[in-house]
Design a protein around this motif. Structure first.
Motif, mmCIF file in Angstrom:
data_model
loop_
_atom_site.group_PDB
_atom_site.id
_atom_site.type_symbol
_atom_site.label_atom_id
_atom_site.label_comp_id
_atom_site.label_asym_id
_atom_site.label_seq_id
_atom_site.Cartn_x
_atom_site.Cartn_y
_atom_site.Cartn_z
ATOM 1 N N ASN A 174 38.598 44.026 45.214
ATOM 2 C CA ASN A 174 37.352 44.470 45.852
ATOM 3 C C ASN A 174 36.331 43.341 45.798
ATOM 4 N N ASP A 175 35.185 43.568 46.428
ATOM 5 C CA ASP A 175 34.181 42.514 46.569
ATOM 6 C C ASP A 175 33.572 42.072 45.241
ATOM 7 N N ALA A 176 33.650 42.922 44.205
ATOM 8 C CA ALA A 176 33.031 42.592 42.924
ATOM 9 C C ALA A 176 33.922 41.725 42.034
ATOM 10 N N ASP A 177 35.183 41.574 42.388
ATOM 11 C CA ASP A 177 36.112 40.814 41.556
ATOM 12 C C ASP A 177 35.774 39.324 41.545
ATOM 13 N N LYS A 178 36.031 38.696 40.381
ATOM 14 C CA LYS A 178 35.784 37.266 40.231
ATOM 15 C C LYS A 178 36.967 36.625 39.513
ATOM 16 N N LEU A 179 37.200 35.345 39.800
ATOM 17 C CA LEU A 179 38.271 34.597 39.155
ATOM 18 C C LEU A 179 37.702 33.412 38.390
ATOM 19 N N ASP A 180 38.188 33.202 37.156
ATOM 20 C CA ASP A 180 37.861 31.962 36.471
ATOM 21 C C ASP A 180 38.866 30.901 36.910
#
Length: 200
Positions: free
Chosen positions: A92-98
């Motif tokens: 979804n749009d809130a996901d983030k990746l390091d």
């Protein structure tokens, strides 16, 4: 003099902070080599790519958002951009990746030693409704996307192609689905590894 000294100190602090964000120490580098299979030079290059589109949070850590990822040149014009984005872990749009997660996903696409991972990614990309099988509508959608709006193939041509693929490849008695096992047997005969690459 005190004003300029303070200004210079702040500037130096900013520079060191900026360089520190880009730097990779030896322990990290060894870990990244281990999880990705990439050489140190390629890892440093990918870190620069990552930082060019990543955002910094309040704790000075860098994360890649879904919007940032989809804005990358190798993704934004790809007809399968949404499927590739999902393969990278953006649900979804809130996901983030390091960076580590980003590197792991890039290696699954681009490192030649991860054949099984790459095969599963190719299957996932074509499973448009995410139900664990490739159906005829899934394969039709895939053909529409990769051939584009200017395709010389008509809908009836694509339907015929899909039916032929299912006759040859599906283990389903009704020939309505292609399983991962079916897909593995098909793709194992092809040089698919050199075709499923991201030009990051």
């Amino acid at each position: 003099p005190e004003y300029y000294l303070l200004k210079n100190l702040r500037m130096m602090e900013w520079v060191f902070s900026f360089l520190g964000g880009k730097g990779i120490d030896e322990i990290e580098l060894n870990e990244y080599c281990s999880i990705s299979g990439f050489k140190p030079k390629e890892i440093r290059r990918l870190k620069e790519v990552f930082l060019s589109v990543a955002e910094e949070n309040e704790t000075k850590e860098f994360f890649l958002t879904k919007g940032g990822f989809m804005g990358m040149k190798c993704i934004e014009n790809n007809p399968l951009a949404d499927r590739i984005t999902k393969c990278f872990g953006f649900e979804n749009d809130a996901d983030k990746l390091d960076f580590k997660s980003f590197l792991r996903s890039v290696s699954a696409f681009n490192y030649p030693g991860f054949k099984e991972k790459k095969l599963k990614l190719a299957f996932q990309i074509q499973d448009f409704d995410d139900d664990g099988i490739i159906s005829k509508p899934d394969l039709m959608e895939y053909l529409r996307r990769i051939t584009g709006s200017n395709s010389l193939l008509s809908e009836s041509d694509m339907t015929e192609m899909v039916n032929e693929v299912f006759k040859e490849c599906s283990s389903d008695p009704k020939q309505e689905s292609i399983t991962l096992n079916d897909y593995q047997q098909i793709v194992a005969r092809l040089d698919f590894q050199s075709r499923l690459l991201l030009s990051i």
